[in-house]
Write a protein that holds these residues in place. Structure first.
Motif, PDB file in Angstrom:
ATOM      1  N   ARG A  62      -7.725   1.435 -11.551  1.00  0.00           N
ATOM      2  CA  ARG A  62      -6.878   2.527 -10.931  1.00  0.00           C
ATOM      3  C   ARG A  62      -6.931   3.900 -11.922  1.00  0.00           C
ATOM      4  NH1 ARG A  62      -3.033   5.041  -6.939  1.00  0.00           N
ATOM      5  NH2 ARG A  62      -3.373   7.170  -7.490  1.00  0.00           N
ATOM      6  N   ASP A  66      -8.742   7.500 -11.583  1.00  0.00           N
ATOM      7  CA  ASP A  66      -8.201   8.519 -11.627  1.00  0.00           C
ATOM      8  C   ASP A  66      -8.832   9.558 -12.522  1.00  0.00           C
ATOM      9  OD1 ASP A  66      -6.517   7.897  -9.641  1.00  0.00           O
ATOM     10  OD2 ASP A  66      -4.871   7.509 -10.820  1.00  0.00           O
ATOM     11  N   TYR A  90      -9.787   8.735  -1.935  1.00  0.00           N
ATOM     12  CA  TYR A  90     -10.117   9.657  -2.906  1.00  0.00           C
ATOM     13  C   TYR A  90     -10.702  10.757  -2.120  1.00  0.00           C
ATOM     14  CZ  TYR A  90      -8.746   7.120  -7.296  1.00  0.00           C
ATOM     15  OH  TYR A  90      -8.117   6.489  -8.071  1.00  0.00           O
ATOM     16  N   SER A  93      -8.177  13.039  -0.070  1.00  0.00           N
ATOM     17  CA  SER A  93      -7.278  13.806  -0.931  1.00  0.00           C
ATOM     18  C   SER A  93      -8.025  14.858  -1.939  1.00  0.00           C
ATOM     19  CB  SER A  93      -6.427  12.924  -1.743  1.00  0.00           C
ATOM     20  OG  SER A  93      -5.803  11.882  -1.089  1.00  0.00           O
ATOM     21  N   LYS A  96      -6.684  16.699  -5.218  1.00  0.00           N
ATOM     22  CA  LYS A  96      -5.605  15.831  -6.056  1.00  0.00           C
ATOM     23  C   LYS A  96      -5.946  14.450  -5.942  1.00  0.00           C
ATOM     24  CE  LYS A  96      -2.854  15.567  -1.678  1.00  0.00           C
ATOM     25  NZ  LYS A  96      -1.548  15.818  -0.827  1.00  0.00           N
ATOM     26  N   LEU A  97      -4.967  13.623  -6.712  1.00  0.00           N
ATOM     27  CA  LEU A  97      -5.097  12.140  -6.774  1.00  0.00           C
ATOM     28  C   LEU A  97      -4.445  11.754  -5.475  1.00  0.00           C
ATOM     29  CD1 LEU A  97      -5.009  11.662 -10.609  1.00  0.00           C
ATOM     30  CD2 LEU A  97      -6.757  11.636  -8.883  1.00  0.00           C
ATOM     31  N   PRO A  98      -4.858  10.568  -4.917  1.00  0.00           N
ATOM     32  CA  PRO A  98      -4.175   9.755  -3.907  1.00  0.00           C
ATOM     33  C   PRO A  98      -2.957   8.875  -4.466  1.00  0.00           C
ATOM     34  CG  PRO A  98      -6.039   8.608  -4.443  1.00  0.00           C
ATOM     35  CD  PRO A  98      -6.244   9.771  -5.116  1.00  0.00           C
ATOM     36  N   GLU A  99      -2.005   9.074  -3.684  1.00  0.00           N
ATOM     37  CA  GLU A  99      -0.483   8.348  -4.031  1.00  0.00           C
ATOM     38  C   GLU A  99      -0.877   6.879  -4.348  1.00  0.00           C
ATOM     39  OE1 GLU A  99       2.654   9.407  -1.490  1.00  0.00           O
ATOM     40  OE2 GLU A  99       2.628  11.627  -1.990  1.00  0.00           O
ATOM     41  N   GLN A 100      -1.687   6.322  -3.360  1.00  0.00           N
ATOM     42  CA  GLN A 100      -1.796   4.961  -3.631  1.00  0.00           C
ATOM     43  C   GLN A 100      -3.488   4.536  -2.913  1.00  0.00           C
ATOM     44  OE1 GLN A 100       0.828   3.085  -0.971  1.00  0.00           O
ATOM     45  NE2 GLN A 100      -0.101   3.510   0.799  1.00  0.00           N
TER      46      GLN A 100
END
Length: 373
Positions: A62, A66, A90, A93, A96-100
């Motif tokens: 991860r 990122d 990915y 979004s 921006k970066l995905p939350e999960q």
């Protein structure tokens, strides 16, 4: 380049990198004052006109995804680092970066061949979207190379595999995969880290496979007593199976950065009168807004690579200094690599060392017989 699937193997923890590997992933180890190790292979893919590269990683993946998403995706039109089972998240979004990201649903890979098997659907594709060739790269090699000609020659020869090789001094061959070819350029010997080398040619660790042939051998090896490795299992099995395997010579600079001393010595090569890689040949991915310059040190032809924002109140000689670093009042830094944001204290005198971000110093200069050229 239609039909070529490029995969980048980035699973190493970098334990042999000592303090350089503490708190960071080996592919993200800074290199050359401009980049990280992984950026060289990605930049080569982009420059070769290939549209994407599939990242195959497992160690803190991860964190690596990122980083690469921010540094590479969206910055180069028509090019992307693909994250396989995570890529849809990915893509959903943008900016921006995905939350999960999805939970891992496959076992931990034990080797480079496992990485290809566990994500086979993303490596090989299906139906009309299936790959015809698989270009395999590694994330810790420093070089500039256009894969296009190698791929074209591979296709024209109808080989099952075309592997890169380079000629080095024979005393260093035991550190690599040794190869030998017949007069027609066909592979006859492949031996990983031989005890008694019989050739001065080594595998440069990138290659082009016929996709169907590679998948067949991976499936045949699955479940056997094997080491789960491309170099130790897949290539020897293909050679024993009588497959057509050709070589492609890498005549320019290529370096496997596997230890602290190789890392330090590779930087010294950048500063020669005839550098192993020109400053313009290195991807600019670390603080790209900060210019770098070559600073001549004297009549010997050596120079230093210094970021424009370095606060230098001392003397820099034959060194590579990253953005945000500070050289203290009266300090003398010679033959060193100073990483981003590192602080060299006032009056310090450093030679043949790496200065890490926290200010700690890693001295270099292990026995040269352990360091490949």
């Amino acid at each position: 380049m239609d039909g070529v699937r490029t995969v980048l193997l980035a699973g190493g923890e970098g334990r042999r990198m000592g303090p350089l590997g503490h708190g960071r992933l080996k592919p993200l180890v800074p290199f050359g004052g401009t980049s990280r190790l992984i950026d060289f292979s990605i930049a080569n893919v982009h420059r070769s006109g290939l549209r994407d590269v599939l990242l195959l990683s497992q160690y803190e993946e991860r964190r690596l995804m990122d980083d690469l998403h921010l540094v590479w995706n969206g910055l180069h039109h028509g090019f992307r680092v693909d994250f396989g089972p995570y890529d849809a998240v990915y893509r959903s979004s943008p900016g921006k970066l995905p939350e999960q990201v999805p939970e891992r649903t496959w076992p931990v890979e034990r080797g480079t061949a496992d990485a290809l098997l566990s994500k086979a659907e993303y490596v090989f594709g299906q139906g009309d979207a299936g790959a015809s060739e698989i270009l395999v790269l590694h994330a810790d090699h420093v070089y500039r190379f256009d894969y296009g000609r190698m791929i074209r020659e591979h296709r024209a020869s109808k080989a099952a595999l075309t592997l890169s090789y380079q000629r080095i001094e024979r005393r260093y061959v035991h550190l690599f995969g040794m190869v030998e070819f017949d007069r027609n350029g066909l592979l006859t010997v492949f031996e990983e880290k031989p005890h008694h080398p019989t050739s001065d040619l080594v595998f440069a660790a990138f290659c082009v496979f016929d996709a169907a042939t590679l998948r067949r051998y991976l499936e045949q090896l699955r479940g056997t007593d094997w080491q789960h490795d491309i170099s130790r299992d897949v290539i020897p099995a293909m050679l024993a199976g009588g497959e057509l395997i050709r070589g492609y010579e890498v005549k320019g600079y290529w370096e496997d950065i596997g230890t602290v001393d190789r890392y330090h010595r590779a930087h010294r090569g950048l500063l020669r009168a005839e550098p192993t890689l020109a400053l313009s040949d290195m991807p600019l991915t670390v603080s790209p807004e900060v210019p770098r310059r070559l600073v001549l040190d004297g009549p010997g032809g050596h120079a230093s690579i210094v970021a424009a924002d370095v606060a230098n109140e001392g003397e820099i000689v034959n060194s590579v200094v990253y953005p945000g670093a500070r050289i203290g009042v009266g300090a003398h830094v010679a033959d060193c690599v100073v990483l981003p944001g590192a602080q060299v204290p006032d009056g310090a005198r450093l030679a043949s060392a790496i200065v890490l971000e926290d200010g700690s110093v890693q001295q270099c200069g292990a026995a040269q017989e352990e360091v490949a050229p």
